[in-house]
Design a protein around this motif. Sequence first.
Motif, mmCIF file in Angstrom:
data_model
loop_
_atom_site.group_PDB
_atom_site.id
_atom_site.type_symbol
_atom_site.label_atom_id
_atom_site.label_comp_id
_atom_site.label_asym_id
_atom_site.label_seq_id
_atom_site.Cartn_x
_atom_site.Cartn_y
_atom_site.Cartn_z
ATOM 1 N N ALA A 1 0.836 -1.208 0.000
ATOM 2 C CA ALA A 1 0.000 0.000 0.000
ATOM 3 C C ALA A 1 0.870 1.257 0.000
ATOM 4 O O ALA A 1 0.562 2.246 -0.680
ATOM 5 N N PHE A 2 1.962 1.214 0.751
ATOM 6 C CA PHE A 2 2.899 2.328 0.790
ATOM 7 C C PHE A 2 3.523 2.554 -0.585
ATOM 8 O O PHE A 2 3.663 3.693 -1.054
ATOM 9 N N GLY A 3 3.869 1.456 -1.257
ATOM 10 C CA GLY A 3 4.448 1.568 -2.594
ATOM 11 C C GLY A 3 3.497 2.202 -3.587
ATOM 12 O O GLY A 3 3.877 3.107 -4.342
ATOM 13 N N TRP A 4 2.244 1.769 -3.589
ATOM 14 C CA TRP A 4 1.262 2.355 -4.494
ATOM 15 C C TRP A 4 1.019 3.828 -4.158
ATOM 16 O O TRP A 4 0.814 4.653 -5.060
ATOM 17 N N SER B 1 12.609 4.072 -0.276
ATOM 18 C CA SER B 1 11.243 4.289 0.204
ATOM 19 C C SER B 1 11.195 4.716 1.665
ATOM 20 O O SER B 1 10.298 5.476 2.069
ATOM 21 N N VAL B 2 12.158 4.261 2.457
ATOM 22 C CA VAL B 2 12.154 4.576 3.892
ATOM 23 C C VAL B 2 12.231 6.082 4.126
ATOM 24 O O VAL B 2 11.695 6.601 5.107
ATOM 25 N N TRP C 1 11.741 -0.963 6.677
ATOM 26 C CA TRP C 1 12.011 -1.838 5.551
ATOM 27 C C TRP C 1 11.603 -1.192 4.237
ATOM 28 O O TRP C 1 10.669 -0.399 4.178
ATOM 29 N N ALA C 2 12.300 -1.587 3.164
ATOM 30 C CA ALA C 2 11.925 -1.151 1.817
ATOM 31 C C ALA C 2 10.599 -1.803 1.421
ATOM 32 O O ALA C 2 10.063 -2.651 2.137
ATOM 33 N N ILE C 3 10.087 -1.464 0.259
ATOM 34 C CA ILE C 3 8.741 -1.857 -0.147
ATOM 35 C C ILE C 3 8.551 -3.377 -0.232
ATOM 36 O O ILE C 3 7.458 -3.889 -0.044
#
Length: 440
Positions: free
Chosen positions: A299-302, A318-319, A341-343
């Motif tokens: 969800a964070f990635g999107w 991403s962090v 953590w990364a995506i």
Amino acid sequence: MQNPDARPGPLHWCALALFAVTAILSIAAVRLSIGPLPIRIATLLASGACLALADAGRFRDAVGRSWRLIAVVAAVATLGVVVSILASAPPADLAQQVIEIHVQAIMSAVIAYALVLHFGVGPVLGCFLGAYALSAVVALGQVLGVDPAWEARAAIGRLMRDPVLTQHWYVSRERALGLSFSPVHFGTQTCLALAASTFLRFARAGVDARRLDWTLVGITCLLVALAAVTGNRSPLLGMLLFLIIYGLITAPRLVLIALPLLLLAAIALPLLLDDLSQAGVRVAETEDGSSAGRATLRAFGWFLIGQRPIGYGLTFDSVEHWASFAHRSIYMDNPLTYRQWAIHNYYLNVMAKYGVLIVGIAAFILPRNRVQAWLWLGFVPYLVHIFYHNDGPMQGDFLIFFILPAALFLASRSPGVGGERSARAASGRSWRRAFAEPVA
């Protein structure tokens, strides 16, 4: 499957030996370097130099045959540079990313293809499979609690000055990792080992052959066992999907006969997984730290892609952007996971880094005919595995470019059922995608 007019000389054999050393270093000592230069890059360059000195014409031929793949990598690099400049990435960091990701990919693919032209796909893929087998033997020793197997990885770690997170695996002895950098990297290499094995079997039986190869099934089962004992779940899912697709294509009647047994196994699987989870078997656990926050990470990635569709550039992490998502994750599972953590999804990582335009470039590698699709089958476990992890092509994994040239060569030869067609018949095909190119 050796090119009949290729006559390897001493320099060619030296190049192949250096390539084999590169494969070992790329698995067992990926961070080992002299100053800023990784030793694996030095041996790869030396392999390419031997090939160029031995036969400059054939080396140029390898570049020509790989030009579509080179063009795709170059297009991705150009897109990455443009997006990075728009994102105000530091020039030094940008240059480093281009060299480490895109230049290395092109260099690896061209040298591997040149070796294929001289030796055929078998010896070249054998270099990678031999290096993987060495790591797998060590991994089995670690699973069985053999101290020298753990000490071997610890000794390499001291030479490479492993970060604390990597040291955790062989200090705690929580999960076997062989000689690889981490258990996840071992899982990635296991998927690539299946792809390499598939191409070897296709080269023997003929690409696009629709006969069940029990040797390939046995190899897949062996790799499934290796993934299981090292706690890698995503390769298991990918290899199961591979076996289903492969079985439906080559032996549909056998799959239909086995269907009732598969249904019974599906009913019993939850109970078995529960028992294994209680016993501490990691592949049966679904609520551990690695899997609990995957939905939140996706969800964070999107969210990040939606915030900046043009992309964040080659230095994307991403962090660094967690604060913009904090108010949206309050009621999500494991809501703080994206701060650490990364995506953990290669596809989302790539779209966030390069922007949504990367999808248009990716379309040029899709298969256009039956032979190309058949060759893609070997990468099914890999494609599933990277859905759950960060690394992939031009995103941390360069080993795939040791494998791709074999697929390119097999596709360009246009082999048919039961063996290889003539080069004249092959040259009549039109290849419009980066996965295969015309035969000169």
